[in-house]
Design an enzyme around this catalytic site. Structure first.
Site, PDB file in Angstrom:
ATOM      1  N   ASP A  13       0.787  -1.277   0.092  1.00 26.79           N
ATOM      2  CA  ASP A  13       0.050  -0.088  -0.045  1.00 26.79           C
ATOM      3  C   ASP A  13       0.766   1.075   0.028  1.00 26.79           C
ATOM      4  O   ASP A  13       2.218   1.107   0.351  1.00 26.79           O
ATOM      5  CB  ASP A  13      -0.987  -0.141   1.270  1.00 26.79           C
ATOM      6  CG  ASP A  13      -1.922   1.031   1.097  1.00 26.79           C
ATOM      7  OD1 ASP A  13      -2.614   1.472   0.229  1.00 26.79           O
ATOM      8  OD2 ASP A  13      -1.904   2.115   1.971  1.00 26.79           O
ATOM      9  N   SER A  14       0.395   2.289  -0.417  1.00 26.83           N
ATOM     10  CA  SER A  14       1.138   3.528  -0.292  1.00 26.83           C
ATOM     11  C   SER A  14       1.310   3.917   1.070  1.00 26.83           C
ATOM     12  O   SER A  14       2.328   4.919   1.383  1.00 26.83           O
ATOM     13  CB  SER A  14       0.206   4.718  -1.471  1.00 26.83           C
ATOM     14  OG  SER A  14      -0.904   4.729  -0.520  1.00 26.83           O
ATOM     15  N   GLY A  46      -3.047   9.321  -4.142  1.00 24.47           N
ATOM     16  CA  GLY A  46      -4.416   9.664  -4.507  1.00 24.47           C
ATOM     17  C   GLY A  46      -4.282  10.816  -5.502  1.00 24.47           C
ATOM     18  O   GLY A  46      -5.271  11.127  -6.250  1.00 24.47           O
ATOM     19  N   CYS A  76      -4.175  -1.286  -2.143  1.00 27.39           N
ATOM     20  CA  CYS A  76      -4.198   0.105  -2.356  1.00 27.39           C
ATOM     21  C   CYS A  76      -5.333   0.446  -3.735  1.00 27.39           C
ATOM     22  O   CYS A  76      -4.882  -0.093  -4.770  1.00 27.39           O
ATOM     23  CB  CYS A  76      -2.727   0.804  -2.619  1.00 27.39           C
ATOM     24  SG  CYS A  76      -3.027   2.745  -3.208  1.00 27.39           S
ATOM     25  N   ASN A  77      -6.301   0.993  -3.447  1.00 30.46           N
ATOM     26  CA  ASN A  77      -7.106   1.309  -4.681  1.00 30.46           C
ATOM     27  C   ASN A  77      -6.662   2.308  -5.709  1.00 30.46           C
ATOM     28  O   ASN A  77      -6.695   1.964  -7.017  1.00 30.46           O
ATOM     29  CB  ASN A  77      -8.599   2.182  -3.970  1.00 30.46           C
ATOM     30  CG  ASN A  77      -9.449   1.116  -3.343  1.00 30.46           C
ATOM     31  OD1 ASN A  77     -10.400   0.635  -4.177  1.00 30.46           O
ATOM     32  ND2 ASN A  77      -9.131   1.021  -2.075  1.00 30.46           N
ATOM     33  N   THR A  78      -5.877   3.264  -5.565  1.00 25.31           N
ATOM     34  CA  THR A  78      -5.252   4.043  -6.286  1.00 25.31           C
ATOM     35  C   THR A  78      -4.287   3.193  -7.178  1.00 25.31           C
ATOM     36  O   THR A  78      -4.231   3.534  -8.391  1.00 25.31           O
ATOM     37  CB  THR A  78      -4.500   5.380  -5.530  1.00 25.31           C
ATOM     38  OG1 THR A  78      -5.593   5.848  -4.806  1.00 25.31           O
ATOM     39  CG2 THR A  78      -4.003   6.078  -6.626  1.00 25.31           C
ATOM     40  N   GLU A 161      -4.674   9.612   8.466  1.00 29.77           N
ATOM     41  CA  GLU A 161      -3.119   9.194   8.688  1.00 29.77           C
ATOM     42  C   GLU A 161      -2.469  10.341   9.942  1.00 29.77           C
ATOM     43  O   GLU A 161      -1.560   9.892  10.610  1.00 29.77           O
ATOM     44  CB  GLU A 161      -2.423   9.918   7.475  1.00 29.77           C
ATOM     45  CG  GLU A 161      -2.878   8.936   6.203  1.00 29.77           C
ATOM     46  CD  GLU A 161      -1.644   7.857   5.771  1.00 29.77           C
ATOM     47  OE1 GLU A 161      -0.559   8.557   5.911  1.00 29.77           O
ATOM     48  OE2 GLU A 161      -1.825   6.940   5.293  1.00 29.77           O
ATOM     49  N   HIS A 197      -8.149   3.268   3.783  1.00 28.90           N
ATOM     50  CA  HIS A 197      -8.276   4.357   4.929  1.00 28.90           C
ATOM     51  C   HIS A 197      -9.540   4.289   5.511  1.00 28.90           C
ATOM     52  O   HIS A 197      -9.825   4.561   7.069  1.00 28.90           O
ATOM     53  CB  HIS A 197      -7.733   5.375   4.749  1.00 28.90           C
ATOM     54  CG  HIS A 197      -6.374   5.689   4.828  1.00 28.90           C
ATOM     55  ND1 HIS A 197      -5.548   5.191   3.490  1.00 28.90           N
ATOM     56  CD2 HIS A 197      -5.197   6.252   5.344  1.00 28.90           C
ATOM     57  CE1 HIS A 197      -4.154   5.473   3.675  1.00 28.90           C
ATOM     58  NE2 HIS A 197      -3.767   6.103   4.718  1.00 28.90           N
TER      59      HIS A 197
END
Length: 276
Positions: A13-14, A46, A76-78, A161, A197
């Site tokens: 993930d980012s 994103g 990670c969706n992006t 975050e 998130h």
């Protein structure tokens, strides 16, 4: 194709959000070994261009390959929206050994239409995921009659975050985007949290969403899909070692990662630094 060494399942993930997916994967498939990599030094993804997200994601995938991960999950969706297809079609075929990279969008959209009675589904996501139209395109493949309504929520990831997701200030941004999404269609009966998130904002999202609307986080869906994938692809499954080991790497300071990651996993984390 050359023989691939067996190793852990890689989860990328980012930043921290992928830990909500990793948590469900490890719960559903506890016997496997896992390496989690967060590219926290360059997060968030994103707001970045397609080319940049592809470049960063490929670097991280290659790093996991070097650690003997034959299977990598882009939690990670992006990255799934902007990089997965290029990696699958352009980069993996060039490799001499067997490697597979999977994302979180396809397994989610395979199920999404079944969850809605009205045929109107809402998506909360980052601007990058919304711009990619990936959820609209993929959902149409499986459920042509389903209408997808998207709402970009650029402040939600920073709130999580920075551990402000439970603060009163977060309510303003949650309420604003819930109302904006629901204004797109009164028939929305299912809303996907299209960013890893967002489950940490679930209580606030629920508070401003009518009770009849189903809220769907991705973790459990991705975990079930991975279990099914491993069953259907024994050539990959036998390359995934079993020992219940968990390793965490970050491109940022491990101390920062450890303190924030515990919020997502609900348990202490000891990460190591990875230089890309």
């Amino acid at each position: 194709m050359s023989t691939s060494p067996a190793g852990p399942i890689g989860v990328f993930d980012s930043g921290y959000g992928g830990l909500t997916v990793f948590k469900e994967i490890a719960k559903a498939l506890p016997d496997y070994d896992y390496i989690y990599l967060g590219d926290n030094a360059r997060a968030p993804y994103g707001v970045r261009s397609f080319d940049t997200v592809y470049e960063y994601t490929l670097q991280c995938v290659e790093a996991l390959f070097k650690m003997n991960c034959s299977l990598v999950i882009l939690a990670c969706n992006t990255a799934s929206a902007k990089a997965l297809r290029s990696i699958q079609q352009r980069d993996l075929p060039r490799r001499p050994e067997l490697r597979r990279v999977l994302g979180v969008i396809r397994p989610t959209t395979e199920l999404l239409g079944e969850l809605s009675q009205s045929g109107h589904v809402g998506i909360f996501a980052t601007q990058g995921t919304v711009n990619s139209q990936s959820y609209v395109i993929e959902t149409q493949k499986f459920f042509p009659g389903v209408q997808v309504h998207q709402e970009a929520c650029p402040m939600w990831v920073p709130l999580v975050e920075n551990r402000e997701h439970q603060s009163p200030g977060a309510d303003y941004f949650v309420k604003r985007h819930v109302e904006a999404l629901l204004q797109q269609s009164p028939r929305i009966d299912t809303i996907l949290l299209g960013c890893t998130h967002y489950p940490l904002l679930m209580d606030k999202i629920r508070a401003y969403t009518p009770a009849h609307i189903r809220l769907v986080p991705q973790g459990e869906i991705v975990a079930r899909s991975l279990a099914d994938y491993l069953q259907r692809h024994p050539e990959i499954e036998h390359l995934c070692t079993r020992g219940g080991r968990r390793e965490f790497f970050t491109t940022e300071k491990p101390e920062d990662f450890n303190s924030r990651a515990a919020t997502f996993l609900g348990q202490p984390v000891e990460a190591r630094y990875l230089h890309l």
